[in-house]
Design a protein around this motif. Sequence first.
Motif, PDB file in Angstrom:
ATOM      1  N   ARG A 219      11.373 -93.378  26.435  1.00 36.89           N
ATOM      2  CA  ARG A 219       9.976 -94.502  25.873  1.00 36.89           C
ATOM      3  C   ARG A 219      10.504 -94.568  24.790  1.00 36.89           C
ATOM      4  O   ARG A 219      10.267 -93.971  24.213  1.00 36.89           O
ATOM      5  N   LEU A 220      10.699 -95.882  24.838  1.00 37.12           N
ATOM      6  CA  LEU A 220      11.270 -96.670  23.214  1.00 37.12           C
ATOM      7  C   LEU A 220      11.773 -98.127  23.374  1.00 37.12           C
ATOM      8  O   LEU A 220      12.346 -98.770  23.777  1.00 37.12           O
ATOM      9  N   VAL A 221       9.914 -98.691  24.046  1.00 36.29           N
ATOM     10  CA  VAL A 221       9.822 -99.875  24.259  1.00 36.29           C
ATOM     11  C   VAL A 221      10.168 -99.980  25.773  1.00 36.29           C
ATOM     12  O   VAL A 221       9.436-100.421  26.662  1.00 36.29           O
ATOM     13  N   GLU A 222      11.509 -99.802  26.163  1.00 32.30           N
ATOM     14  CA  GLU A 222      11.928 -99.915  27.795  1.00 32.30           C
ATOM     15  C   GLU A 222      12.086 -98.065  28.517  1.00 32.30           C
ATOM     16  O   GLU A 222      11.926 -97.461  27.204  1.00 32.30           O
ATOM     17  N   GLU A 223      11.700 -97.902  29.502  1.00 37.54           N
ATOM     18  CA  GLU A 223      12.167 -96.218  30.101  1.00 37.54           C
ATOM     19  C   GLU A 223      12.960 -96.121  30.736  1.00 37.54           C
ATOM     20  O   GLU A 223      13.745 -97.099  31.682  1.00 37.54           O
ATOM     21  N   ALA A 224      13.721 -95.449  30.170  1.00 41.12           N
ATOM     22  CA  ALA A 224      14.498 -94.634  31.380  1.00 41.12           C
ATOM     23  C   ALA A 224      14.409 -93.152  32.450  1.00 41.12           C
ATOM     24  O   ALA A 224      13.444 -92.316  31.559  1.00 41.12           O
ATOM     25  N   ARG A 225      15.147 -93.245  33.131  1.00 42.69           N
ATOM     26  CA  ARG A 225      14.594 -92.045  34.126  1.00 42.69           C
ATOM     27  C   ARG A 225      15.369 -91.376  34.488  1.00 42.69           C
ATOM     28  O   ARG A 225      16.606 -91.953  35.256  1.00 42.69           O
ATOM     29  N   VAL A 226      15.687 -89.861  34.666  1.00 39.69           N
ATOM     30  CA  VAL A 226      16.797 -89.150  35.635  1.00 39.69           C
ATOM     31  C   VAL A 226      16.249 -87.880  35.517  1.00 39.69           C
ATOM     32  O   VAL A 226      15.400 -88.113  35.444  1.00 39.69           O
ATOM     33  N   ALA A 227      16.886 -86.782  37.231  1.00 41.97           N
ATOM     34  CA  ALA A 227      17.178 -85.962  37.247  1.00 41.97           C
ATOM     35  C   ALA A 227      17.805 -84.872  36.988  1.00 41.97           C
ATOM     36  O   ALA A 227      18.787 -85.374  36.228  1.00 41.97           O
ATOM     37  N   TYR A 228      17.459 -83.674  36.307  1.00 48.25           N
ATOM     38  CA  TYR A 228      18.678 -82.541  35.339  1.00 48.25           C
ATOM     39  C   TYR A 228      18.519 -81.507  36.050  1.00 48.25           C
ATOM     40  O   TYR A 228      16.594 -80.359  35.871  1.00 48.25           O
ATOM     41  N   GLY A 229      18.222 -80.515  36.855  1.00 48.17           N
ATOM     42  CA  GLY A 229      18.997 -78.964  37.287  1.00 48.17           C
ATOM     43  C   GLY A 229      18.668 -78.247  35.526  1.00 48.17           C
ATOM     44  O   GLY A 229      20.300 -78.698  35.662  1.00 48.17           O
ATOM     45  N   HIS A 230      18.710 -77.459  36.179  1.00 47.44           N
ATOM     46  CA  HIS A 230      18.978 -76.429  35.061  1.00 47.44           C
ATOM     47  C   HIS A 230      18.510 -74.080  35.963  1.00 47.44           C
ATOM     48  O   HIS A 230      17.563 -74.406  36.308  1.00 47.44           O
ATOM     49  N   CYS A 231      19.614 -73.640  35.773  1.00 48.84           N
ATOM     50  CA  CYS A 231      19.208 -72.492  36.146  1.00 48.84           C
ATOM     51  C   CYS A 231      19.958 -71.722  34.508  1.00 48.84           C
ATOM     52  O   CYS A 231      20.891 -71.863  33.919  1.00 48.84           O
ATOM     53  N   GLU A 232      18.616 -70.740  34.604  1.00 51.43           N
ATOM     54  CA  GLU A 232      18.826 -69.369  34.007  1.00 51.43           C
ATOM     55  C   GLU A 232      18.791 -68.034  34.358  1.00 51.43           C
ATOM     56  O   GLU A 232      17.607 -67.903  35.285  1.00 51.43           O
ATOM     57  N   ALA A 233      19.853 -67.334  34.036  1.00 54.79           N
ATOM     58  CA  ALA A 233      18.899 -65.687  34.137  1.00 54.79           C
ATOM     59  C   ALA A 233      18.214 -65.306  33.484  1.00 54.79           C
ATOM     60  O   ALA A 233      17.930 -65.614  31.943  1.00 54.79           O
ATOM     61  N   MET A 234      16.793 -65.053  34.267  1.00 53.37           N
ATOM     62  CA  MET A 234      15.230 -64.266  33.912  1.00 53.37           C
ATOM     63  C   MET A 234      15.393 -62.954  33.232  1.00 53.37           C
ATOM     64  O   MET A 234      15.780 -62.207  34.851  1.00 53.37           O
ATOM     65  N   THR A 235      15.299 -62.394  32.534  1.00 53.54           N
ATOM     66  CA  THR A 235      14.661 -60.963  32.899  1.00 53.54           C
ATOM     67  C   THR A 235      13.019 -60.434  31.828  1.00 53.54           C
ATOM     68  O   THR A 235      12.927 -61.364  31.496  1.00 53.54           O
ATOM     69  N   TRP A 236      12.425 -59.931  32.747  1.00 55.79           N
ATOM     70  CA  TRP A 236      11.143 -59.007  31.954  1.00 55.79           C
ATOM     71  C   TRP A 236      11.631 -58.705  31.168  1.00 55.79           C
ATOM     72  O   TRP A 236      12.347 -57.302  30.894  1.00 55.79           O
ATOM     73  N   THR A 237      10.414 -58.902  29.403  1.00 54.17           N
ATOM     74  CA  THR A 237      11.161 -58.045  28.827  1.00 54.17           C
ATOM     75  C   THR A 237       9.710 -57.385  27.847  1.00 54.17           C
ATOM     76  O   THR A 237       9.087 -58.660  27.390  1.00 54.17           O
ATOM     77  N   GLY A 238       9.261 -56.824  27.955  1.00 51.17           N
ATOM     78  CA  GLY A 238       7.379 -56.665  27.263  1.00 51.17           C
ATOM     79  C   GLY A 238       6.403 -56.867  28.613  1.00 51.17           C
ATOM     80  O   GLY A 238       6.545 -56.804  29.024  1.00 51.17           O
TER      81      GLY A 238
END
Length: 274
Positions: A219-238
């Motif tokens: 948003r900066l005066v007007e607003e825009a919207r989209v969807a974004y998909g994101h994957c990552e490998a996640m590892t448990w550390t500590g």
Amino acid sequence: MSTTTPQAWGRTKLWGILAAALGAGLALLAGLGLFIWQVLADEPPQRPAAQEVAASPVGLDEATLAQEGPARREQIAGAPMLTVDDPRAYRQGQVAPTVAAPLGVPSPSTTGPVGVPTGYPQTPEGAVGQLAAIDVAVIGAMSVPGTHEIYRSWSTGDADPARWVMTGNVTDFLTAAGQSGQTKEVGLVVTAVPAAGQVKGTDGQDWVVACVLLELHARLVEEARVAYGHCEAMTWTGDRWVIDTTRPVAPAPSTWPGTELAAQAGWRPWVDSH
């Protein structure tokens, strides 16, 4: 690490699509659209033929996976997800007539490095929650130096933060939105809300490929919207989940939440669990 090359349609076609969009705020829409271009421009990581896994919208067939260890992780991380050909899919779509099973994601219990919420449990859903928290922090700051700091604090190994997909997303947004410098200007508000998620696969209790579908608002005066998909490998550390930088992960589909295409891609509506 694998290299990536542009697919058939890239920036030129995307700019044409964005320029044809109705309404105001086209610069912001262009910036958000280039978030999606980062995914469209990447090909899935290359894998040996013997470890090829067919795309699946809701998960991988356990019968085709190695039992455990590096081979299994490579198969899960590199398995292609649903290919989305419609360039409008990240901002609109036909509402699905069926209801997908929700994904219960636990809430954070504390704050970790660089102010990112953490304290998620050592579960697949906890990994999804942590990845979402990392992404939300990156998008809210919309800063190249800030993104570098977050990546260094929330990943393994010595991977170059300049090569992280989210860094490319931030630089493309700032460029398209006409911002000066490497951080968004005062008055521009960019937020991300987790709308859906999925667990692509696991290897034991300490490794997960987590995926989040975020609804982005600028948003900066007007607003825009989209969807974004994101994957990552996640590892448990500590005592926390971090990004496993040693595993290239196939791109996630960016589909508007609640649509038929989102359901086909395996996205499950985000529900906070306590």
